[in-house]
Design an enzyme around this catalytic site. Structure first.
Site: not given
Ligand SMILES: O=C[C@H](O)COP(=O)(O)O
Length: 396
Positions: A28, A86
């Site tokens: 991501k 996802k």
């Molecule tokens: O898929 C999970 C996310 O990347 C969570 O990101 P975060 O902990 O910054 O909300």
């Protein structure tokens, strides 16, 4: 057992996540939104580098809810051979059509639908995800500056999501600016995984790099299966997850944790005039908790008072209860579900019936015969109705 998903931006971060013990390496780009996509070429490299050391997943991006766009991007991400693809589902009249658009891909790849707790998610979509062959669904947050998951989806509302998804055969994940104290509050719901980015980064800045120390810190709070024969220091959460209670043998004695003057509107009362509306009820709870160290450092070493408040909120959310005594028993059973709690006192006071409070105070102890033995497999493996459903509690 609940797995740990770590969101990473590139191969270097993937290695850090692996060293820190993540079960799922999730690609991501945190600089490009809640579900910012990483270039497919980079995803492919990371998938190859991770090989069989962990599962991999990748997001498709913060895409408009247009079926053709969703299907095209999901196909491209799936072509990287990542284990899970996802797909974010933002509120839209076309969300169902978007789910349908990836039905054929879902036969070849494991798809995860992502809903957003801060965008009034439509749980009715779960049916559409299941019908299209999705592998799972996760609840995340869209606005990473707008609060943690539990601020948008409080504990008493989590079972509706988890149970509905599970009933449809969907795996479940929870994420959304999760922090260390959230972990013991979410584990009792037995999600298939918890997802993290911000908590793994320097200064909890999700756009900063992943830090191995932070990954390890979070990892230590999520019990993992250990290969047989590998010794471990006593891990009470692992024991609890396996249905064992440690017994009163820590040698360090007990501490008291408490919740005082916790007032909630509750549907309660045996009289007809008490039905159909709430009245204010005050809860006071004190739990004697086995100490596991004289040098507590993090959430591994404590029983969180949040768990007590979460349980009370959830119990109360189930609707009308006739008796204060019933409510007190349910709260006591919930608190005793934590294997480190040896004894609990619960006071329940109705605040609107007299000049002062009226109610009941009970004390319950962990039953001796259940203090150091395995619980029956069914009880140990069953997902709770809520954290502290009373199904697993032992009291005398
Ligand atoms: O898929 C999970 C996310 O990347 C969570 O990101 P975060 O902990 O910054 O909300």
């Amino acid at each position: 057992m609940t797995k740990m998903l770590a969101s990473v931006a590139d191969a270097a971060e993937a290695e850090i996540a692996l060293s820190g013990g993540a079960d799922i390496v999730d690609l991501k780009d945190p600089k490009a939104g809640a579900l910012g996509a990483v270039e497919p070429a980079v995803i492919g490299q990371v998938v190859a580098a991770v090989a069989s050391r962990a599962a991999t997943s990748a997001v498709c991006g913060d895409l408009p809810m247009v079926p053709e766009i969703i299907a095209r991007q999901a196909e491209e991400i799936a072509s990287t051979k990542v284990d899970y693809v996802k797909i974010g589902f933002f509120p839209s009249a076309d969300a169902r059509a978007c789910a349908e658009a990836v039905t054929s891909l879902a036969r070849r790849s494991k798809l995860i639908a992502v809903l957003f707790a801060d965008l009034a998610p439509d749980l009715g979509l779960l049916q559409a995800f299941a019908a299209s062959g999705f592998h799972g669904v996760m609840m995340d947050t869209a606005d990473k500056t707008g609060g943690r998951l539990l601020q948008h989806l409080p504990p008493e509302r989590i079972p509706a999501f988890i149970e509905a998804a599970r009933a449809l055969g969907l795996k479940t994940g929870l994420a959304g600016s999760l922090e260390a104290p959230d972990i013991p509050r979410l584990l009792p719901f037995h999600p298939d995984y918890l997802g993290f980015r911000g908590a793994l980064c320097d200064h909890s800045d999700r756009t900063a790099g992943v830090s191995e120390e932070a990954v390890r810190h979070i990892r230590a709070l999520i019990p993992e299966e250990r290969p047989a024969g590998r010794s471990a220091t006593v891990d009470y959460r692992l024991l609890a997850a396996r249905g064992y209670s440690p017994g009163a043998d820590s040698g360090l004695g007990t501490d008291k944790i408490f919740v005082r003057d916790f007032v909630l509107p509750v549907h309660i009362g045996a009289y007809s005039f008490e039905h159909g509306h709430t009245q204010r009820v005050r809860f006071d709870v004190t739990a004697d908790v086995l100490r596991v160290t004289n040098a507590p450092e993090d959430m591994r070493h404590v029983v969180s008072y949040d768990l007590i408040m979460d349980g009370i909120r959830t119990i109360v959310s189930h609707g009308h209860v006739e008796l204060s005594e019933t409510l007190a028993e349910q709260v006591a059973a919930h608190v005793l579900e934590d294997p480190r709690v040896m004894r609990v006192t619960v006071r329940v006071e109705k605040l609107e019936l007299g000049p002062g409070g009226v109610g009941v105070e009970i004390e319950r102890k962990r039953a001796k015969q259940q203090s150091s033995h395995a619980r029956p497999p069914a009880a140990a493996s069953a997902g709770p109705e809520f954290p502290g459903s009373g199904k697993k509690g032992a009291s005398t």
